[in-house]
Enzyme design. Structure first.
Site, PDB file in Angstrom:
ATOM      1  N   HIS A  37       0.831  -1.201   0.000  1.00  0.00           N
ATOM      2  CA  HIS A  37       0.000   0.000   0.000  1.00  0.00           C
ATOM      3  C   HIS A  37       0.867   1.254   0.000  1.00  0.00           C
ATOM      4  CE1 HIS A  37      -2.945   2.953   1.708  1.00  0.00           C
ATOM      5  NE2 HIS A  37      -3.756   2.273   0.911  1.00  0.00           N
ATOM      6  N   SER A  79      -8.251 -15.070  -1.243  1.00  0.00           N
ATOM      7  CA  SER A  79      -8.693 -13.688  -1.407  1.00  0.00           C
ATOM      8  C   SER A  79     -10.111 -13.610  -1.950  1.00  0.00           C
ATOM      9  CB  SER A  79      -7.729 -12.961  -2.360  1.00  0.00           C
ATOM     10  OG  SER A  79      -8.183 -11.660  -2.640  1.00  0.00           O
TER      11      SER A  79
END
Length: 392
Positions: A105, A307
């Protein structure tokens, strides 16, 4: 006002919109500010520290830390959790280097700039997971300086889970034993992994320093917030006495939203472990449904095993991207399947996508774009890589 319609159609951002806090509406009449250390009384009377500590206790148990071994607080967002975790690492190892995969991120690289710490980017596998061979190579270039490592428990774009155990082994084999600090960025998947049987375990029984998650993502909360947990022994490097608060402070922001702990506390008690596990299973099941529907329709798509983030070829129409609020990066886009996203909505999305797709290429002939470099040859359905289209 068109906001509600756009809000409802949102697919890319990992918000769980399936919540109802109407029973707590009365508390909006109060200015609730949690100042200083959550575990120390301050002289500000309107706070929700008791709710904050209860939430922190829940997460500490989830990650295997005893009450007298951890410290943490409710952050204002996931970025603040990363800023705090990496700051603890920097304070413990002032001459350390931050190592983070290139798919981490952006807040991780922001932290490096803010703290003026050298940051080394590590290559990733096609899945988005940290490439430990490249990690080993780059560690060997700086053998004399400690390592501050950001481990992704779900990358932003592909939802990839870095191999924590392999990262620890790599550090130890490279001679960094007792000279590393690991921060686990679990913004979305950090709360999902403990409820997936086959998922690798994130636990403080392993030599990690901190874990952070977002509270407004998988949990579902009407305001941005998060949780960061670290070892009590580590946070002492940050703690400062604040006389006019009659407290200590080791947080990034100081003042904290006092409503957020109440929202999180209410959600944890309402859902419990069983309710959260049920939502995790639903998201994974629906994500597989979406990925299969896309592939059946001839759309290149990829889904990491653990995921709920489905990656696929980037739509060639900005109006379509805007309508469904898709996050795009290069040649790919993604949909994050959250508890509030129904199978019906996913089906509507796929049907509209395959219906519009030929029109975007009208006049030039439609060809499936190649996204092999982004999601792997085995997941690309372009004319070159799709086995069904190859002439034997």
């Amino acid at each position: 006002v068109p906001v509600p319609q756009t809000y409802e159609q949102k697919l890319w951002y990992p918000y769980n919109l399936d919540f109802d806090f109407s029973v707590m509406a009365q508390f909006q009449n109060f200015s609730i500010n949690n100042l200083g250390d959550p575990f120390i009384e301050s002289n500000y009377g309107v706070h929700s520290r008791q709710f904050e500590v209860a939430v922190l206790d829940w997460f500490a148990r989830l990650w295997d830390l005893q009450q007298d071994e951890y410290w943490g607080y409710i952050t204002n967002c996931g970025t603040e959790g990363n800023l705090h975790g990496l700051l603890v690492g920097r304070e413990l190892f002032p001459d350390g280097i931050i190592y983070a995969s290139c798919e981490s991120h952006y807040s991780v690289f922001k932290a490096a700039r803010m703290y003026r710490v050298e940051c080394v980017e590590i290559d990733t596998l096609v899945s988005g997971e940290m490439n430990c061979a490249d990690f080993k190579s780059k560690l060997s270039q700086n053998p004399g300086r400690p390592a501050i490592v950001n481990v992704n428990i779900g990358t932003t774009v592909k939802g990839a889970i870095d191999d924590l155990d392999r990262i620890i082994r790599t550090l130890e084999k490279c001679g960094f034993r007792d000279r590393f600090y690991i921060h686990c960025d679990g913004a979305l998947a950090g709360l999902m992994m403990p409820f997936i049987k086959q998922a690798p375990k994130v636990t403080f029984k392993k030599p990690i320093g901190s874990v952070s998650v977002s509270g407004h993502k998988f949990m579902g909360c009407p305001v941005p917030c998060g949780v960061v947990i670290t070892r009590l022994e580590h946070v002492k490097v940050l703690s400062t006495d604040i006389e006019y608060l009659s407290s200590r402070d080791a947080t990034i922001m100081g003042s904290r939203n006092g409503h957020a702990p109440m929202f999180l506390w209410y959600t944890l008690n309402k859902k419990g472990y069983r309710g959260i596990r049920k939502e995790v299973q639903k998201c994974l099941r629906n994500a597989h449904h979406l990925a299969n529907r896309l592939r059946e329709a001839g759309v290149s798509a990829y889904l990491n095993e653990l995921s709920s983030t489905v990656v696929f070829e980037r739509p060639h129409d900005e109006a379509f991207v805007h309508k469904w609020q898709l996050a795009c990066e290069g040649s790919i886009a993604h949909v994050v399947v959250m508890p509030n996203v129904s199978v019906e909505k996913l089906n509507n999305f796929v049907e509209e996508l395959i219906g519009e797709r030929p029109r975007w290429h009208e006049g030039g002939g439609f060809r499936v774009p190649c996204v092999a470099k982004d999601i792997g040859q085995e997941n690309c359905l372009c004319g070159v890589h799709d086995k069904k289209l190859r002439v034997v």
